[in-house]
Scaffold this active site. Structure first.
Site, PDB file in Angstrom:
ATOM      1  N   SER A  85       0.832  -1.196   0.000  1.00 60.95           N
ATOM      2  CA  SER A  85       0.000   0.000   0.000  1.00 60.95           C
ATOM      3  C   SER A  85       0.868   1.248   0.000  1.00 60.95           C
ATOM      4  O   SER A  85       2.022   1.216   0.416  1.00 60.95           O
ATOM      5  CB  SER A  85      -0.898   0.002   1.244  1.00 60.95           C
ATOM      6  OG  SER A  85      -1.623   1.210   1.344  1.00 60.95           O
ATOM      7  N   HIS A  86       0.285   2.345  -0.425  1.00 57.05           N
ATOM      8  CA  HIS A  86       0.955   3.636  -0.357  1.00 57.05           C
ATOM      9  C   HIS A  86       0.965   4.187   1.073  1.00 57.05           C
ATOM     10  O   HIS A  86       1.729   5.090   1.372  1.00 57.05           O
ATOM     11  CB  HIS A  86       0.248   4.645  -1.264  1.00 57.05           C
ATOM     12  CG  HIS A  86       0.527   4.430  -2.705  1.00 57.05           C
ATOM     13  ND1 HIS A  86      -0.053   3.416  -3.441  1.00 57.05           N
ATOM     14  CD2 HIS A  86       1.346   5.087  -3.546  1.00 57.05           C
ATOM     15  CE1 HIS A  86       0.391   3.479  -4.672  1.00 57.05           C
ATOM     16  NE2 HIS A  86       1.240   4.478  -4.771  1.00 57.05           N
ATOM     17  N   SER A  87       0.129   3.639   1.922  1.00 54.39           N
ATOM     18  CA  SER A  87      -0.049   4.173   3.272  1.00 54.39           C
ATOM     19  C   SER A  87       0.236   3.110   4.328  1.00 54.39           C
ATOM     20  O   SER A  87      -0.452   2.081   4.384  1.00 54.39           O
ATOM     21  CB  SER A  87      -1.491   4.672   3.439  1.00 54.39           C
ATOM     22  OG  SER A  87      -1.783   4.943   4.785  1.00 54.39           O
TER      23      SER A  87
END
Length: 130
Positions: free
Chosen positions: A11-13
């Site tokens: 994920s980007h987060s």
């Protein structure tokens, strides 16, 4: 305990992946290794080749690893990792991150083989919420 298919959340987060990992830990009864590979090495939003590669290696307990990704560049980075560091039983699944991960972990927690875990995650594309 027999080896179970591991799951990597790309994920980007980090916050998103960590929260999902917490949910999956309860759903899988702690029987499945679920590792986030999220954000950048300095804690920002984005993707990190090194974090993904490390998580894939760490999640591989011998039964394979399923990777699920959130958005475009996380898919590209995960694909690059798998091309550069090929290994048996490492599969990037085309499935929604949350629903796919839930299906994968539930299947893996039963001792399902890699192909069954991949199929469960892929089937999540068809889940209807109402």
């Amino acid at each position: 305990m027999d080896a179970r298919v591991g799951v990597v959340l790309v994920s980007h987060s980090a916050g998103l992946a960590d929260g999902l990992r917490d949910l999956l830990a309860q759903l899988g009864g702690g029987a499945v290794t679920v590792l986030p590979a999220a954000g950048t090495a300095d804690g920002g939003l984005g993707t990190s080749y090194e974090l993904i590669a490390g998580a894939v290696r760490a999640a591989d307990g011998g039964a394979g690893v399923v990777l699920l990704a959130d958005l475009g560049s996380s898919v590209l980075t995960a694909r690059t990792v798998l091309e550069d560091e090929p290994g048996e039983g490492r599969v990037l699944v085309d499935a929604p991150l949350v629903e796919g991960a839930v299906a994968a972990v539930v299947a893996a927690s039963t001792g399902a083989a890699l192909a069954e875990v991949v199929a469960a995650a892929e089937a999540a594309r068809e889940f209807r919420k109402f």
